[in-house]
Write a protein that holds these residues in place. Structure first.
Motif, short mmCIF file in Angstrom:
data_model
loop_
_atom_site.label_atom_id
_atom_site.label_comp_id
_atom_site.label_asym_id
_atom_site.label_seq_id
_atom_site.Cartn_x
_atom_site.Cartn_y
_atom_site.Cartn_z
N ALA A 66 0.82 -1.20 0.00
CA ALA A 66 0.00 0.00 0.00
C ALA A 66 0.86 1.26 0.00
CB ALA A 66 -0.93 0.00 1.22
N GLU A 67 1.99 1.23 0.69
CA GLU A 67 2.87 2.39 0.72
C GLU A 67 3.59 2.57 -0.62
OE1 GLU A 67 5.34 2.73 4.18
OE2 GLU A 67 3.67 2.36 5.55
N ILE A 68 3.92 1.49 -1.27
CA ILE A 68 4.49 1.58 -2.62
C ILE A 68 3.49 2.24 -3.56
CG2 ILE A 68 5.14 0.19 -4.63
CD1 ILE A 68 6.49 -1.76 -2.69
N GLU A 69 2.25 1.76 -3.54
CA GLU A 69 1.22 2.33 -4.41
C GLU A 69 1.02 3.82 -4.12
OE1 GLU A 69 -0.68 1.11 -6.84
OE2 GLU A 69 0.16 -0.91 -6.82
N ALA A 70 0.94 4.16 -2.85
CA ALA A 70 0.69 5.56 -2.47
C ALA A 70 1.84 6.46 -2.89
CB ALA A 70 0.45 5.65 -0.97
N ALA A 71 3.08 5.98 -2.74
CA ALA A 71 4.24 6.80 -3.09
C ALA A 71 4.26 7.11 -4.58
CB ALA A 71 5.52 6.09 -2.67
N VAL A 72 4.05 6.09 -5.40
CA VAL A 72 4.09 6.31 -6.85
C VAL A 72 2.90 7.15 -7.30
CG1 VAL A 72 4.11 5.19 -9.11
CG2 VAL A 72 5.42 4.20 -7.22
N GLU A 73 1.74 6.90 -6.71
CA GLU A 73 0.57 7.72 -7.06
C GLU A 73 0.80 9.18 -6.70
OE1 GLU A 73 -2.76 5.95 -5.15
OE2 GLU A 73 -2.81 4.20 -6.48
N ARG A 74 1.43 9.44 -5.57
CA ARG A 74 1.71 10.83 -5.18
C ARG A 74 2.65 11.49 -6.19
NH1 ARG A 74 5.17 12.88 0.08
NH2 ARG A 74 5.48 15.00 -0.71
N ILE A 75 3.71 10.80 -6.57
CA ILE A 75 4.65 11.36 -7.53
C ILE A 75 3.96 11.65 -8.86
CG2 ILE A 75 6.72 10.85 -8.90
CD1 ILE A 75 7.70 9.19 -6.46
N GLU A 76 3.13 10.72 -9.29
CA GLU A 76 2.42 10.91 -10.55
C GLU A 76 1.47 12.10 -10.47
OE1 GLU A 76 0.12 8.22 -13.88
OE2 GLU A 76 0.21 7.50 -11.81
N SER A 77 0.76 12.24 -9.36
CA SER A 77 -0.22 13.33 -9.25
C SER A 77 0.47 14.68 -9.10
CB SER A 77 -1.15 13.08 -8.07
OG SER A 77 -0.46 13.15 -6.83
N GLU A 78 1.63 14.73 -8.43
CA GLU A 78 2.29 16.00 -8.18
C GLU A 78 3.19 16.46 -9.31
OE1 GLU A 78 2.46 15.72 -3.26
OE2 GLU A 78 4.31 15.76 -4.43
N THR A 79 3.79 15.51 -10.03
CA THR A 79 4.77 15.88 -11.05
C THR A 79 4.46 15.32 -12.43
OG1 THR A 79 6.25 13.98 -10.75
CG2 THR A 79 6.54 15.85 -9.25
N GLY A 80 3.72 14.20 -12.48
CA GLY A 80 3.40 13.58 -13.77
C GLY A 80 4.57 12.89 -14.43
N ARG A 81 5.68 12.69 -13.69
CA ARG A 81 6.83 12.05 -14.30
C ARG A 81 7.71 11.41 -13.22
NH1 ARG A 81 10.36 16.47 -17.18
NH2 ARG A 81 11.86 14.75 -17.34
N LEU A 82 8.55 10.49 -13.65
CA LEU A 82 9.60 9.93 -12.80
C LEU A 82 10.75 9.54 -13.72
CD1 LEU A 82 10.59 9.03 -10.00
CD2 LEU A 82 9.57 6.78 -10.46
N ASP A 83 11.90 10.12 -13.47
CA ASP A 83 13.06 9.91 -14.33
C ASP A 83 14.08 8.95 -13.73
OD1 ASP A 83 12.62 12.24 -16.44
OD2 ASP A 83 12.22 13.06 -14.46
N ILE A 84 14.15 8.92 -12.40
CA ILE A 84 15.19 8.15 -11.71
C ILE A 84 14.58 7.43 -10.52
CG2 ILE A 84 17.40 8.27 -10.49
CD1 ILE A 84 17.65 11.15 -11.79
N LEU A 85 14.85 6.13 -10.43
CA LEU A 85 14.49 5.34 -9.26
C LEU A 85 15.77 4.72 -8.71
CD1 LEU A 85 12.64 3.86 -7.24
CD2 LEU A 85 12.29 2.11 -9.00
N VAL A 86 16.10 5.05 -7.47
CA VAL A 86 17.27 4.46 -6.82
C VAL A 86 16.77 3.53 -5.73
CG1 VAL A 86 19.43 4.87 -5.59
CG2 VAL A 86 18.65 6.51 -7.32
N ASN A 87 16.90 2.23 -5.96
CA ASN A 87 16.51 1.23 -4.97
C ASN A 87 17.68 1.03 -4.01
OD1 ASN A 87 13.81 0.34 -5.77
ND2 ASN A 87 14.78 -0.45 -7.63
N ASN A 88 17.66 1.80 -2.92
CA ASN A 88 18.77 1.79 -1.98
C ASN A 88 18.43 1.11 -0.66
OD1 ASN A 88 21.27 3.00 -0.52
ND2 ASN A 88 19.52 3.78 0.63
N ALA A 89 17.18 1.13 -0.24
CA ALA A 89 16.81 0.59 1.07
C ALA A 89 17.30 -0.85 1.21
CB ALA A 89 15.30 0.66 1.26
N GLY A 90 17.89 -1.14 2.34
CA GLY A 90 18.40 -2.50 2.54
C GLY A 90 18.61 -2.79 4.01
N VAL A 91 18.65 -4.08 4.32
CA VAL A 91 18.94 -4.53 5.68
C VAL A 91 19.92 -5.69 5.60
CG1 VAL A 91 16.70 -3.83 6.63
CG2 VAL A 91 16.98 -6.14 5.69
#
Length: 241
Positions: A66-91
Motif C-alpha cells: 500500500a505504501e508503494i502504491e501511495a508513493a508512486v501515485e503521489r509522484i504521478e499526481s504532483e509531477t506527472g513524471r519519474l526519471d530516476i528510481l534508486v533502490n537503496n533501502a536494505g537490511v
C-alpha cells in the motif's frame, strides 16, 4: 562498452525517487541529486527521519504494498513524471551461517532487499518509460556476485550473511531482467556496488564515507538516453557479475 557514457550535467526538471534516505548512502544520494537540480522524493519508513532541505519526504516501507502504491501515485499526481528510481533501502541480518539463520531474519532480508525493489520498480515502470532514458539504479553489493562470491562482508572462513548475499544476487538478477525486457523501450537499468561504507550495515572501520559510497550511484543516475544498461558497476567501472 562506451567508456564515456552520455551524462546529464544538470537534472533540472527531472524527478527522482530514492528509498532508504533516513541515513547513510540513501541520504547522500538524495542530497547529491537535489544539488544537481532534481526534485527528490525521499522514501523512508518514518518521514520524520528525512532531514534533507528541499526533499519531498514520502512514507515508504518497501515491504508494504500500500505504501508503494501511495508513493508512486503521489509522484504521478504532483509531477506527472519519474526519471530516476534508486533502490537503496536494505537490511542485513545477523552474521550467522544459513543453518543458524532464523526464518524471520531470512524473510525480512529478502522482503526489503529484493521483493521491495521488484514491486516498487514494477509499479514505477509506467512513469519511468514515459520519457526517454528513465533510469533504475539498484544499490547492490559485491557479495551478490557469482564470480567473486566471497568478496565483501564475510565471517570466519569467508562465510556469513547468507540471506543478504542471496538477496543481492537476486537484485543483480532484477537488473539484468529489466535491461533485457525494457532497454528497447528506453529504460537504463544498472546495479552498483558502493564498496565498504561506514553505515549502520557496514563497519565503523570501513574505508568509505556515505558520500563516497554515493558517488557511483549518483553517476549512474545521471546517465542519458542510450547509456549502457544491464551492468554491475563499482567506482564508475563495470565489474563481473
Amino acid at each position: 562498452m562506451d567508456p564515456d557514457p552520455p551524462l546529464y550535467d544538470s537534472l533540472d526538471g527531472q524527478v527522482a525517487l530514492v528509498t532508504g534516505t533516513s541515513r547513510g548512502i540513501g541520504a547522500a544520494v538524495a542530497a547529491r541529486l537535489a544539488d544537481l537540480g532534481a526534485t527528490v522524493y525521499a522514501g523512508a519508513r518514518d518521514t520524520a527521519d528525512v532531514t534533507g532541505e528541499g526533499w519531498r519526504a514520502v512514507r515508504l516501507d518497501v515491504t508494504e504494498g500500500a505504501e508503494i502504491e501511495a508513493a508512486v501515485e503521489r509522484i504521478e499526481s504532483e509531477t506527472g513524471r519519474l526519471d530516476i528510481l534508486v533502490n537503496n533501502a536494505g537490511v542485513a541480518p545477523p552474521n550467522v551461517p544459513l543453518h543458524e539463520s532464523s526464518i524471520g531474519d531470512v524473510d525480512r532480508t529478502l522482503a526489503v532487499n529484493l521483493r521491495g525493489p521488484i514491486l516498487l520498480t514494477g509499479r514505477a515502470l509506467p512513469l519511468l518509460l514515459e520519457g526517454p532514458g528513465g533510469r533504475v539504479v539498484n544499490v547492490s553489493s559485491g557479495d551478490g556476485a557469482f564470480e567473486d562470491v566471497q568478496e565483501g562482508y564475510s565471517g570466519v572462513g569467508g562465510q556469513g550473511y547468507p540471506a543478504y548475499r542471496i538477496s543481492k544476487t537476486g537484485l543483480n538478477g532484477l537488473t539484468a531482467y529489466l535491461d533485457g525486457e525494457y532497454a528497447d523501450d528506453g529504460l537504463v537499468a544498472n546495479a552498483v556496488c558502493p564498496g565498504s561504507v561506514r553505515t549502520d550495515m557496514g563497519s565503523d572501520d570501513a574505508p568509505r564515507s556515505p558520500a563516497e559510497g554515493a558517488e557511483t550511484p549518483v553517476w549512474l543516475s545521471r546517465f542519458g538516453p542510450g547509456a549502457p544498461g544491464g551492468r554491475f558497476w563499482r567506482d564508475r567501472a563495470p565489474i563481473p557479475w
